[in-house]
Design an enzyme around this catalytic site. Sequence first.
Site, PDB file in Angstrom:
ATOM      1  N   ASP A  12       0.878  -1.173   0.000  1.00  0.00           N
ATOM      2  CA  ASP A  12       0.000   0.000   0.000  1.00  0.00           C
ATOM      3  C   ASP A  12       0.916   1.223   0.000  1.00  0.00           C
ATOM      4  OD1 ASP A  12      -2.309   1.598   0.161  1.00  0.00           O
ATOM      5  OD2 ASP A  12      -2.216   1.667   2.344  1.00  0.00           O
ATOM      6  N   SER A  13       0.310   2.394  -0.129  1.00  0.00           N
ATOM      7  CA  SER A  13       1.117   3.613  -0.124  1.00  0.00           C
ATOM      8  C   SER A  13       1.758   3.846   1.241  1.00  0.00           C
ATOM      9  CB  SER A  13       0.236   4.808  -0.468  1.00  0.00           C
ATOM     10  OG  SER A  13      -0.775   4.926   0.510  1.00  0.00           O
ATOM     11  N   TYR A  44      -0.954   8.118  -2.419  1.00  0.00           N
ATOM     12  CA  TYR A  44      -1.146   7.830  -3.847  1.00  0.00           C
ATOM     13  C   TYR A  44      -2.389   8.559  -4.369  1.00  0.00           C
ATOM     14  CZ  TYR A  44       2.012   3.683  -3.884  1.00  0.00           C
ATOM     15  OH  TYR A  44       3.084   2.822  -3.829  1.00  0.00           O
ATOM     16  N   GLY A  45      -3.330   8.770  -3.467  1.00  0.00           N
ATOM     17  CA  GLY A  45      -4.667   9.238  -3.863  1.00  0.00           C
ATOM     18  C   GLY A  45      -4.725  10.631  -4.445  1.00  0.00           C
ATOM     19  N   CYS A  75      -4.705  -1.735  -1.556  1.00  0.00           N
ATOM     20  CA  CYS A  75      -4.888  -0.308  -1.818  1.00  0.00           C
ATOM     21  C   CYS A  75      -5.914  -0.150  -2.938  1.00  0.00           C
ATOM     22  CB  CYS A  75      -3.541   0.276  -2.239  1.00  0.00           C
ATOM     23  SG  CYS A  75      -3.610   2.010  -2.704  1.00  0.00           S
ATOM     24  N   ASN A  76      -7.019   0.480  -2.646  1.00  0.00           N
ATOM     25  CA  ASN A  76      -8.059   0.691  -3.663  1.00  0.00           C
ATOM     26  C   ASN A  76      -7.559   1.609  -4.776  1.00  0.00           C
ATOM     27  OD1 ASN A  76     -10.836  -0.314  -2.261  1.00  0.00           O
ATOM     28  ND2 ASN A  76      -9.446   0.534  -0.740  1.00  0.00           N
ATOM     29  N   THR A  77      -6.757   2.589  -4.389  1.00  0.00           N
ATOM     30  CA  THR A  77      -6.255   3.574  -5.360  1.00  0.00           C
ATOM     31  C   THR A  77      -5.327   2.906  -6.367  1.00  0.00           C
ATOM     32  OG1 THR A  77      -6.337   5.179  -3.552  1.00  0.00           O
ATOM     33  CG2 THR A  77      -5.139   5.831  -5.528  1.00  0.00           C
ATOM     34  N   GLU A 151      -1.477   8.635   8.305  1.00  0.00           N
ATOM     35  CA  GLU A 151      -0.029   8.363   8.207  1.00  0.00           C
ATOM     36  C   GLU A 151       0.737   9.058   9.340  1.00  0.00           C
ATOM     37  OE1 GLU A 151       2.236   6.668   5.811  1.00  0.00           O
ATOM     38  OE2 GLU A 151       0.359   5.566   5.573  1.00  0.00           O
ATOM     39  N   CYS A 183     -10.976   3.197   1.146  1.00  0.00           N
ATOM     40  CA  CYS A 183      -9.523   3.341   1.239  1.00  0.00           C
ATOM     41  C   CYS A 183      -9.092   2.559   2.471  1.00  0.00           C
ATOM     42  CB  CYS A 183      -9.156   4.816   1.382  1.00  0.00           C
ATOM     43  SG  CYS A 183      -7.434   5.091   1.894  1.00  0.00           S
ATOM     44  N   THR A 184      -8.053   1.761   2.327  1.00  0.00           N
ATOM     45  CA  THR A 184      -7.681   0.857   3.425  1.00  0.00           C
ATOM     46  C   THR A 184      -7.175   1.603   4.660  1.00  0.00           C
ATOM     47  OG1 THR A 184      -5.518   0.558   2.367  1.00  0.00           O
ATOM     48  CG2 THR A 184      -7.205  -1.082   1.898  1.00  0.00           C
ATOM     49  N   HIS A 185      -6.699   2.822   4.467  1.00  0.00           N
ATOM     50  CA  HIS A 185      -6.275   3.612   5.630  1.00  0.00           C
ATOM     51  C   HIS A 185      -7.440   3.889   6.582  1.00  0.00           C
ATOM     52  CE1 HIS A 185      -2.576   4.532   3.385  1.00  0.00           C
ATOM     53  NE2 HIS A 185      -2.092   5.124   4.471  1.00  0.00           N
TER      54      HIS A 185
HETATM   55  N1  DGL Z   1      -4.798   3.093   1.244  1.00  0.00           N
HETATM   56  C1  DGL Z   1      -4.986   3.448  -0.113  1.00  0.00           C
HETATM   57  C2  DGL Z   1      -6.322   3.030  -0.664  1.00  0.00           C
HETATM   58  O1  DGL Z   1      -6.893   2.048  -0.255  1.00  0.00           O
HETATM   59  C3  DGL Z   1      -4.610   4.809  -0.603  1.00  0.00           C
HETATM   60  C4  DGL Z   1      -3.975   5.789   0.237  1.00  0.00           C
HETATM   61  C5  DGL Z   1      -3.296   6.923  -0.485  1.00  0.00           C
HETATM   62  O2  DGL Z   1      -3.939   7.868  -0.940  1.00  0.00           O
HETATM   63  O3  DGL Z   1      -2.095   6.834  -0.580  1.00  0.00           O
HETATM   64  O4  DGL Z   1      -6.828   3.645  -1.571  1.00  0.00           O
END
Ligand code: DGL
Length: 257
Positions: A12-13, A44-45, A75-77, A151, A183-185
């Site tokens: 993931d990011s 990443y988003g 990571c969905n993104t 983060e 988003c997994t975060h």
């Molecule tokens: N955790 C990531 C997701 O599921 C993205 C987080 C990010 O923006 O870096 O989309």
Amino acid sequence: MTDKCRPIGFFDSGVGGISVLKTAHNLMPNENYIYYGDSKNAPYGQKSEEEIKQLSLDAGKVLFGYGVKAIVMACNTATSAAVKIMRQKYNIPVISMEPAVKPALDADGKVLVLATPATVSQSRYNVLLRRLHAGEKVINIGCGGLVELIEDGKTDAKTINRYLDGKLKVLGNEDISAVVLGCTHYSFVEQHIRQYMKENYNEGCKIFDGRQGTANQLKHILQNKDLVCYNAPSKVEFVTSGDPSTIQTYQELFDSF
Ligand code: DGL
């Protein structure tokens, strides 16, 4: 190490995918895992599709270097932008995630999808919505800035409530019956989001995410490919592109999730 007991690679990011890793570990405690958090490049988003593709390929390369038997894009993104190219590039199973909109559509009122700005704007996600005939039942909000708070460990109720106050103002009096954490975060602040929705929208508001579905899919694929490891005890290892001292935080988040 036998072929079947090679580690499963997650990336993931940053810390978000640790929520998916923990779910998979609960389901398959005998597997070995390696988690790569690309904290140096988070979030990443807010990046372009091309940048996310390249970062995903780079993350895949790091994991491939550890001899993984499968890669989970936690990571969905990254999935939205890069799952196709990842599957072309890496000749091992690549498991991906997408916002869990489908189960949420059974809710009576509207479904609120919280995801990164990149996920909600990418075509893969919008094709999913069309396929599910989601129409006006789904409200998408790109939550720029929330990943950064997580983060940075700013996950107390006050900070998250303040963030949601600002972000969800646009909803007005909408009747929201379900929230999808796309988003997994966001799983690391799920309790605050749940409480906020209860207090401000709907006592019975349900929360959905793709963690369990992804872990189930991983298990299914490993079984189908005869790649299940039955050896105990398993090992969970963390690596990051960021400050190596944050590995301790990764471990703590894994232990406490
Ligand atoms: N955790 C990531 C997701 O599921 C993205 C987080 C990010 O923006 O870096 O989309």
